[in-house]
Motif scaffolding. Structure first.
Motif, PDB file in Angstrom:
ATOM      1  N   HIS A  73      36.595  34.441  49.452  1.00 51.77           N
ATOM      2  CA  HIS A  73      36.574  35.899  49.344  1.00 51.77           C
ATOM      3  C   HIS A  73      37.825  36.532  49.938  1.00 51.77           C
ATOM      4  N   GLU A  74      38.345  35.934  50.999  1.00 54.64           N
ATOM      5  CA  GLU A  74      39.561  36.467  51.618  1.00 54.64           C
ATOM      6  C   GLU A  74      40.778  36.294  50.703  1.00 54.64           C
ATOM      7  N   ASP A  78      42.961  39.380  49.229  1.00 54.08           N
ATOM      8  CA  ASP A  78      44.410  39.316  49.399  1.00 54.08           C
ATOM      9  C   ASP A  78      45.108  39.454  48.048  1.00 54.08           C
ATOM     10  N   PHE A  79      44.665  38.685  47.079  1.00 52.85           N
ATOM     11  CA  PHE A  79      45.302  38.676  45.766  1.00 52.85           C
ATOM     12  C   PHE A  79      45.167  40.019  45.058  1.00 52.85           C
ATOM     13  N   GLN A  84      39.036  45.872  51.713  1.00 50.12           N
ATOM     14  CA  GLN A  84      37.702  46.363  52.065  1.00 50.12           C
ATOM     15  C   GLN A  84      36.624  45.927  51.079  1.00 50.12           C
ATOM     16  N   LEU A  85      36.971  45.032  50.171  1.00 49.83           N
ATOM     17  CA  LEU A  85      36.020  44.584  49.161  1.00 49.83           C
ATOM     18  C   LEU A  85      34.801  43.934  49.825  1.00 49.83           C
ATOM     19  N   ALA A  86      33.610  44.411  49.471  1.00 49.26           N
ATOM     20  CA  ALA A  86      32.370  43.915  50.081  1.00 49.26           C
ATOM     21  C   ALA A  86      32.108  42.474  49.672  1.00 49.26           C
ATOM     22  N   GLN A  92      30.751  38.199  43.277  1.00 46.00           N
ATOM     23  CA  GLN A  92      30.597  38.413  41.836  1.00 46.00           C
ATOM     24  C   GLN A  92      31.920  38.259  41.113  1.00 46.00           C
ATOM     25  N   LEU A  93      32.993  38.795  41.690  1.00 50.28           N
ATOM     26  CA  LEU A  93      34.305  38.703  41.065  1.00 50.28           C
ATOM     27  C   LEU A  93      34.828  37.269  41.049  1.00 50.28           C
ATOM     28  N   PHE A  94      34.433  36.504  42.058  1.00 49.96           N
ATOM     29  CA  PHE A  94      34.929  35.137  42.177  1.00 49.96           C
ATOM     30  C   PHE A  94      34.149  34.154  41.302  1.00 49.96           C
ATOM     31  N   GLN A  95      32.973  34.537  40.860  1.00 49.73           N
ATOM     32  CA  GLN A  95      32.096  33.617  40.134  1.00 49.73           C
ATOM     33  C   GLN A  95      32.720  33.026  38.865  1.00 49.73           C
ATOM     34  N   PRO A  96      33.442  33.817  38.037  1.00 47.33           N
ATOM     35  CA  PRO A  96      34.063  33.215  36.840  1.00 47.33           C
ATOM     36  C   PRO A  96      35.027  32.085  37.186  1.00 47.33           C
TER      37      PRO A  96
END
Length: 206
Positions: A73-74, A78-79, A84-86, A92-96
């Motif tokens: 998640h970090e 960063d990317f 402040q992304l929860a 959810q964004l990382f799942q794909p």
């Protein structure tokens, strides 16, 4: 060093037994697709920046500062430039990315015996990374016979152009794979699974 003095064997997995770089590239392509419009850089530049984020936060994980999930998640925050992304949204964004990384089919293609090769993977604790183990017992032929490779591809209905062969032997691994139209990467001696085979044989005869 005498073989009789060897009591344990330590092997790397990522980019040695398992082509992590290729899997990362494929996973990144799946991840970046929904976000590409927000960036001015090329996909190559974005991948380079992603790898820098991975390296930065992986070091934090190795030092004990972050858990394995937190470092994912970090690197995402960063990317994307969203500090402040929860956690839930980051997941959810990382799942794909994770889905694409896990979808990459991994198949062992070996001239060793089936039972022996499966035992090696089990003892190394990496058997779960491979969907199939293709040996002479299953294929009925040995490398460099192209029928062994075709047997492996047929298990997943794959075409050669969609596959990458990673091996150490230019004659048995690389040449036949390339003749079939597969991409191929030769691993140099000292950095691959053949070390396990060589040392095992020495220890058995010592």
């Amino acid at each position: 060093m005498k073989a009789s003095g060897i009591k344990a064997l330590l092997l790397d997995l990522d980019d040695t037994l398992f082509d992590d770089s290729h899997a990362t590239t494929q996973a990144f392509a799946a991840f970046i697709a929904p976000h590409a419009a927000r960036f001015a850089e090329s996909e190559t530049e974005l991948l380079r920046r992603w790898r820098a984020c991975v390296d930065r936060h992986w070091r934090r994980f190795e030092s004990g500062e972050l858990t394995i999930e937190q470092q994912r998640h970090e690197r995402l925050r960063d990317f994307l430039g969203l500090p402040q992304l929860a956690e839930e949204e980051a997941a959810q964004l990382f799942q794909p990315y994770m889905d694409a990384y896990r979808r990459l089919t991994r198949i062992i293609v070996s001239n060793g015996g089936a039972e022996q090769q499966r035992d090696k993977l089990a003892h190394l604790g990496i058997a779960h990374h491979f969907r199939h183990v293709v040996t002479v017992d299953e294929a009925g032929v040995a490398k460099p016979d192209q029928r062994m490779f075709l047997h492996a591809l047929a298990l997943e209905n794959l075409v050669p152009a969609a596959c990458l062969m990673v091996g150490d032997d230019p004659a048995r691994d690389i040449a036949p794979a390339r003749k079939l139209g597969m991409a191929a990467y030769q691993v140099s001696h000292g950095r691959h699974a053949i070390v396990f085979e060589q040392l095992s044989q020495k220890l058995q005869t010592a």
